[in-house]
Design an enzyme around this catalytic site. Structure first.
Site, PDB file in Angstrom:
ATOM      1  N   CYS A 114       0.816  -1.220   0.000  1.00 25.50           N
ATOM      2  CA  CYS A 114       0.000   0.000   0.000  1.00 25.50           C
ATOM      3  C   CYS A 114       0.851   1.273   0.000  1.00 25.50           C
ATOM      4  CB  CYS A 114      -0.948   0.005   1.194  1.00 25.50           C
ATOM      5  SG  CYS A 114      -2.108  -1.378   1.123  1.00 25.50           S
ATOM      6  N   HIS A 250      -3.315   7.555   1.777  1.00 23.48           N
ATOM      7  CA  HIS A 250      -3.712   6.211   1.351  1.00 23.48           C
ATOM      8  C   HIS A 250      -5.110   5.952   1.914  1.00 23.48           C
ATOM      9  CE1 HIS A 250      -3.938   2.028   0.629  1.00 23.48           C
ATOM     10  NE2 HIS A 250      -3.709   1.658   1.877  1.00 23.48           N
ATOM     11  N   ASN A 280     -10.066   0.006  -0.359  1.00 23.57           N
ATOM     12  CA  ASN A 280      -8.611   0.088  -0.313  1.00 23.57           C
ATOM     13  C   ASN A 280      -8.047  -0.503  -1.607  1.00 23.57           C
ATOM     14  OD1 ASN A 280      -5.890  -0.223   0.175  1.00 23.57           O
ATOM     15  ND2 ASN A 280      -6.152  -1.051   2.246  1.00 23.57           N
TER      16      ASN A 280
HETATM   17  O1  UT7 Z   1      -3.825  -0.676   3.407  1.00 20.58           O
HETATM   18  C1  UT7 Z   1      -2.970  -1.491   4.100  1.00 20.58           C
HETATM   19  C2  UT7 Z   1      -3.071  -1.267   5.530  1.00 20.58           C
HETATM   20  N1  UT7 Z   1      -4.286  -1.803   6.053  1.00 20.58           N
HETATM   21  C3  UT7 Z   1      -5.012  -1.077   6.842  1.00 20.58           C
HETATM   22  O2  UT7 Z   1      -4.708   0.058   7.051  1.00 20.58           O
HETATM   23  C4  UT7 Z   1      -6.175  -1.716   7.526  1.00 20.58           C
HETATM   24  C5  UT7 Z   1      -6.074  -1.392   8.970  1.00 20.58           C
HETATM   25  N2  UT7 Z   1      -7.135  -1.960   9.792  1.00 20.58           N
HETATM   26  C6  UT7 Z   1      -8.419  -1.600   9.683  1.00 20.58           C
HETATM   27  O3  UT7 Z   1      -8.807  -0.829   8.829  1.00 20.58           O
HETATM   28  C7  UT7 Z   1      -9.382  -2.130  10.736  1.00 20.58           C
HETATM   29  O4  UT7 Z   1      -8.620  -2.790  11.721  1.00 20.58           O
HETATM   30  C8  UT7 Z   1     -10.445  -3.104  10.166  1.00 20.58           C
HETATM   31  C9  UT7 Z   1     -11.465  -2.347   9.354  1.00 20.58           C
HETATM   32  C10 UT7 Z   1      -9.749  -4.158   9.337  1.00 20.58           C
HETATM   33  C11 UT7 Z   1     -11.181  -3.785  11.324  1.00 20.58           C
HETATM   34  O5  UT7 Z   1     -11.702  -2.831  12.233  1.00 20.58           O
HETATM   35  P1  UT7 Z   1     -11.455  -2.995  13.794  1.00 20.58           P
HETATM   36  O6  UT7 Z   1     -12.232  -1.939  14.452  1.00 20.58           O
HETATM   37  O7  UT7 Z   1      -9.978  -2.989  14.011  1.00 20.58           O
HETATM   38  O8  UT7 Z   1     -12.094  -4.386  14.114  1.00 20.58           O
HETATM   39  P2  UT7 Z   1     -11.420  -5.734  14.681  1.00 20.58           P
HETATM   40  O9  UT7 Z   1     -10.488  -6.305  13.670  1.00 20.58           O
HETATM   41  O10 UT7 Z   1     -10.864  -5.465  16.036  1.00 20.58           O
HETATM   42  O11 UT7 Z   1     -12.675  -6.654  14.772  1.00 20.58           O
HETATM   43  C12 UT7 Z   1     -13.780  -6.337  15.613  1.00 20.58           C
HETATM   44  C13 UT7 Z   1     -14.840  -7.423  15.462  1.00 20.58           C
HETATM   45  C14 UT7 Z   1     -14.301  -8.840  15.549  1.00 20.58           C
HETATM   46  O12 UT7 Z   1     -15.251  -9.595  16.260  1.00 20.58           O
HETATM   47  P3  UT7 Z   1     -14.973  -9.992  17.820  1.00 20.58           P
HETATM   48  O13 UT7 Z   1     -13.687 -10.746  17.802  1.00 20.58           O
HETATM   49  O14 UT7 Z   1     -14.896  -8.671  18.522  1.00 20.58           O
HETATM   50  O15 UT7 Z   1     -16.182 -10.786  18.141  1.00 20.58           O
HETATM   51  C15 UT7 Z   1     -14.278  -9.296  14.113  1.00 20.58           C
HETATM   52  O16 UT7 Z   1     -14.432 -10.709  13.991  1.00 20.58           O
HETATM   53  O17 UT7 Z   1     -15.454  -7.321  14.162  1.00 20.58           O
HETATM   54  C16 UT7 Z   1     -15.486  -8.599  13.554  1.00 20.58           C
HETATM   55  N3  UT7 Z   1     -15.452  -8.454  12.108  1.00 20.58           N
HETATM   56  C17 UT7 Z   1     -16.533  -8.249  11.346  1.00 20.58           C
HETATM   57  N4  UT7 Z   1     -17.840  -8.169  11.663  1.00 20.58           N
HETATM   58  C18 UT7 Z   1     -18.728  -7.961  10.676  1.00 20.58           C
HETATM   59  C19 UT7 Z   1     -14.360  -8.444  11.284  1.00 20.58           C
HETATM   60  N5  UT7 Z   1     -14.743  -8.262  10.021  1.00 20.58           N
HETATM   61  C20 UT7 Z   1     -16.094  -8.135  10.027  1.00 20.58           C
HETATM   62  C21 UT7 Z   1     -17.067  -7.925   9.031  1.00 20.58           C
HETATM   63  N6  UT7 Z   1     -18.366  -7.837   9.388  1.00 20.58           N
HETATM   64  N7  UT7 Z   1     -16.741  -7.794   7.726  1.00 20.58           N
END
Ligand code: UT7
Length: 323
Positions: A114, A250, A280
Site C-alpha cells: 500500500c 492512502h 482500499n
Molecule cells: O492498506 C494497508 C493497511 N491496512 C489497513 O490500514 C487496515 C487497517 N485496519 C483496519 O482498517 C481495521 O482494523 C479493520 C477495518 C480491518 C477492522 O476494524 P477494527 O475496528 O480494528 O475491528 P477488529 O479487527 O478489532 O474486529 C472487531 C470485530 C471482531 O469480532 P470480535 O472478535 O470482537 O467478536 C471481528 O471478527 O469485528 C469482527 N469483524 C466483522 N464483523 C462484521 C471483522 N470483520 C467483520 C465484518 N463484518 N466484515
C-alpha cells in the site's frame, strides 16, 4: 537553481463493475452498517474476468499523458507501483510500456504494497533530480480482488481494484518551498512486522495465495507512523500544517485518515477522501485520489499536497509536493 519533479498530468481508471457493501451480506456474516462504520467504505470497483493490472494501469496512463500533452516516446521511464502484477514477471511496467507503444527508455515495478506509490514517487524523483530521466510516468495499479479469500469477512470487504497515474517532468525551481514539484520524500520499512499483512502464496508455494491481515494490529501502527512520516517530510520541505492545502492519504480506512489528519493538525476539510467509493486499492489509492481530487476541482495548480501511506512490510512513507 534546483531540479524539481513537477506533475504535468494525472489520470485514473476504474473498472466498470461497482459492488456495494450489501452484496457481501448474502455470503458472509457481515452488514453494510459494520463495513461503513468500521472502515468508511460504501462500495468498490472490481475488475472484470480477464481485466488485468497492466490494462488498468495503461488506461490511467493514457489519461495522464493526454493531460500532459505528450506521447509515450516523450517519456524516459515508467514506474508501476503494484503488488498484483499480471504475471510473476515481466514487470507490469514493461507491459504498460508495450501497450502504450513506448519504444525507448526503461520500465520497472516497485513493490511496497500500500506504500508502493509513495515509494515509486520517491524513486521517480531520484531519477529526475539526478539527471537520469527528464519525464517519468508513475502508475499505481492493483487487482486485489484476485488475492481475496472470499470466505474471510475481515479482509475481503475492504479492498478494491483500480489504477491512477502521474506524469512527472524535470523543471527548474528556485530551491524553496514555493517551487512546484516534489519538495520532500520520507520512506521507511520494518520487516519485523511482516506477519501483520502478507499474501500466503508466491514462488515459494507455487500458488498465488490470499491476503492475510491482522487488521487491528496494522491499525495500531498506522496513525502514529503516518503522522510521524508526514511530519518528517513536511519538516524537510520547510512547511507546516498551516501551509497544507490537501492531505491526500492512502485510502484504507476513514478512521485512520481522520486520526492521522488530527495528529498532523490538518482539518478534514483539507483531506481528499475517496475510500467510500473505492475501498482500499493499495498502491493505486493515492494516484486515484489525486486524480479524483483534481477532477472534483479540489486540487489546483500551486496547491501544497502531503501524501502518506502504510501497508504490508510494514512499509510506509510520505511525499510533500506542490501541484
Ligand atoms: O492498506 C494497508 C493497511 N491496512 C489497513 O490500514 C487496515 C487497517 N485496519 C483496519 O482498517 C481495521 O482494523 C479493520 C477495518 C480491518 C477492522 O476494524 P477494527 O475496528 O480494528 O475491528 P477488529 O479487527 O478489532 O474486529 C472487531 C470485530 C471482531 O469480532 P470480535 O472478535 O470482537 O467478536 C471481528 O471478527 O469485528 C469482527 N469483524 C466483522 N464483523 C462484521 C471483522 N470483520 C467483520 C465484518 N463484518 N466484515
Amino acid at each position: 537553481m534546483t531540479l524539481r519533479s513537477v506533475v504535468t498530468g494525472v489520470g485514473h481508471y476504474l473498472p466498470s463493475r461497482v459492488v456495494p457493501n450489501s452484496a457481501f451480506e448474502a455470503t458472509l456474516d457481515t452488514t453494510d452498517e459494520w463495513i461503513r462504520s468500521r472502515s468508511g467504505i460504501e462500495r468498490r470497483h472490481f475488475a472484470e474476468k480477464g481485466e488485468t493490472t497492466s490494462q488498468m494501469g495503461t488506461a490511467a496512463a493514457q489519461n495522464a499523458l493526454e493531460m500532459a500533452g505528450i506521447g509515450p516516446d516523450d517519456l524516459d521511464a515508467i514506474i508501476v507501483a503494484t503488488s498484483t502484477a499480471d504475471l510473476t514477471f515481466p514487470s507490469a511496467a514493461t507491459m504498460v510500456q508495450s501497450a502504450l507503444g513506448m519504444t525507448r527508455g526503461f520500465a520497472f515495478d516497485v513493490q511496497a504494497v500500500c506504500a508502493g506509490f509513495v515509494y515509486a514517487l520517491g524513486n521517480a524523483n531520484a531519477l529526475i533530480v539526478s539527471g537520469q530521466a527528464r519525464r517519468v510516468l508513475v502508475v499505481g495499479a492493483e487487482t486485489f480482488s484476485r488475492i481475496m479469500d472470499w470466505t474471510d469477512r475481515s479482509t475481503c470487504v475492504l479492498f478494491g481494484d483500480g489504477a491512477g497515474a502521474l506524469v512527472l517532468e524535470a523543471q527548474e525551481g528556485a530551491g524553496g518551498s514555493d517551487d512546484r514539484g516534489i519538495l520532500a520524500v520520507d520512506l521507511h520499512s520494518d520487516g519485523a512486522h511482516r506477519d501483520l499483512l502478507y499474501v500466503d502464496g508466491g514462488v515459494s508455494t507455487g500458488t498465488t495465495g490470499y491476503l492475510r491481515m491482522q487488521g487491528n494490529q496494522v491499525f495500531r501502527h498506522a496513525v502514529e507512523k503516518l503522522a510521524q512520516t508526514a511530519e518528517t517530510a513536511m519538516e524537510r520541505a520547510g512547511v507546516g500544517a498551516g501551509d497544507v492545502d490537501w492531505v491526500v492519504p492512502h485510502q484504507a480506512n476513514i478512521r485512520i485518515i481522520q486520526g492521522t489528519a488530527k495528529k498532523m493538525g490538518v482539518p478534514m476539510e483539507r483531506v481528499v477522501v475517496t475510500v467510500q467509493d473505492h475501498g482500499n486499492t493499495s498502491a493505486a489509492s493515492i494516484p486515484l485520489a489525486l486524480s479524483v481530487g483534481h477532477a472534483r476541482g479540489q486540487i489546483k495548480r500551486g496547491d501544497l499536497i502531503v501524501t502518506e501511506a502504510i501497508g504490508g512490510g510494514l512499509a510506509w512513507g510520505a511525499v510533500v509536493l506542490r501541484w
